[in-house]
Write an enzyme that holds these catalytic residues in place. Sequence first.
Site, PDB file in Angstrom:
ATOM      1  N   TYR A   1      32.066  44.270  36.391  1.00  0.00           N
ATOM      2  CA  TYR A   1      33.022  44.603  34.962  1.00  0.00           C
ATOM      3  C   TYR A   1      33.107  44.373  33.809  1.00  0.00           C
ATOM      4  CZ  TYR A   1      36.712  43.202  38.946  1.00  0.00           C
ATOM      5  OH  TYR A   1      37.965  43.778  40.062  1.00  0.00           O
TER       6      TYR A   1
ATOM      7  N   LYS B   1      27.333  37.877  48.805  1.00  0.00           N
ATOM      8  CA  LYS B   1      27.038  39.560  49.631  1.00  0.00           C
ATOM      9  C   LYS B   1      25.118  39.237  48.956  1.00  0.00           C
ATOM     10  CE  LYS B   1      27.678  42.388  52.776  1.00  0.00           C
ATOM     11  NZ  LYS B   1      28.592  41.727  53.275  1.00  0.00           N
TER      12      LYS B   1
ATOM     13  N   ASP C   1      32.039  39.403  53.653  1.00  0.00           N
ATOM     14  CA  ASP C   1      32.816  40.305  54.642  1.00  0.00           C
ATOM     15  C   ASP C   1      33.806  38.981  55.722  1.00  0.00           C
ATOM     16  OD1 ASP C   1      30.131  40.078  54.721  1.00  0.00           O
ATOM     17  OD2 ASP C   1      30.113  41.639  55.590  1.00  0.00           O
TER      18      ASP C   1
ATOM     19  N   ASP D   1      38.440  38.688  42.258  1.00  0.00           N
ATOM     20  CA  ASP D   1      39.531  39.453  42.313  1.00  0.00           C
ATOM     21  C   ASP D   1      40.262  40.162  43.473  1.00  0.00           C
ATOM     22  OD1 ASP D   1      42.062  41.254  41.270  1.00  0.00           O
ATOM     23  OD2 ASP D   1      39.958  42.987  39.894  1.00  0.00           O
TER      24      ASP D   1
HETATM   25 MG    MG Z   1      43.517  41.810  40.530  1.00  0.00          MG
END
Ligand code: MG
Length: 333
Positions: free
Chosen positions: A123, A170, A203, A227
């Site tokens: 981000y 991850k 995952d 998110d």
């Molecule tokens: Mg969101």
Amino acid sequence: MYNITLIPGDGIGPEVAEAAKSVIEATGVKIRWETVNAGIDVLAKEGILVPDKVFESLEKTRIALKGPITTPIGSGFKSINVMLRKKYDLFSNIRPIKAIPGIAVPFQNVDLVIFRENTEDLYIGVEKTIDEGTAEAIKRITREGSLRIIKAAFAYAHQNHKSKVTVVHKANIMKLTDGLFLQCAREVSKDYPHIQLQEVIVDNMCMQLVMNPSQFQVIVTTNLYGDILSDLCAGLVGGLGVVPGANLGKDMAVFEAVHGSAPDIAGKNIANPVAMILTGAMMLHYLGESDKSYSIYKAVETTILEGKFVTKDLDGSASTKDMTNAIIENISL
Ligand code: MG
Ligand code: NAI
């Protein structure tokens, strides 16, 4: 008297922000609202996406209640929401996911809190086109950025007598970036020997969450996974219409729900105001008005249990305004 910046946002933002404001006012807490706005509607009217008065107000009050702001997809301006979180270093995105009695969901007793890192990861918005058929994005993770969100998660777990913090990563694939985040989690956990650190790959986390969500108490993770998991978790307790949130920095707090501007239902007076109302309750708690905050939670619970005035997403037929008024009626101080 508190001075608070109100950013209604766009889409369903103004409708749910108004609802939250009226419920907060019904608790009797005295607030002087400074209403400023940003986004495409403001651009159309004032020729600027984020007017200076937004920054001026935030820098003065240091606290805001904010509705969602639309971000164009695939092209156009970058997210104003992400920009504000980065500009003011609002590094903790905190999202309590709690089952509300009366909402039909597959699992009872879901009660967890997501701590999402809010300033780094993919981000940071550094992307480039290499050639016509290739584009790249930078995933940036820092030690400092990771430590502070992980410390916030552990401090919360400690204060609230939680026995486990789950770090989601991850690091099997992204050994350096997610590896660093995971390493920081292991370091911080040493200061909390009474709290278990559970490490789960993202995952697998998705499967665990949809099969047995009650096993989780506090989740800490990087920006993108946080998110995505936030919306997944919202789906476990009745949807985006009921999940609140906060963006906290060292000396500023911007309270906003998990949901976006919901253009599909905007302007129709049918959005569920609960997410934004509970976001307002989180803000009152932050201000030290815990009794008033609790009275809002209880009023929301009562209204949903009664089931008479609930919006379409909760299988009712009430409007945003009807549900808001019912919640106000149910406030007992
Ligand atoms: Mg969101
Ligand atoms: P969204 O969260 O706006 O909507 C997803 C789905 O949930 C839609 O079907 C919507 O109708 C429903 N929904 C959301 N809030 C609801 C509510 N209060 N009551 C009833 N139903 C509700 O996500 P979407 O559609 O992916 O994004 C729309 C826009 O919002 C995009 O421009 C996106 O960038 C922006 N956005 C802004 C955020 C913010 O300001 N913090 C956060 C997330 C998205």
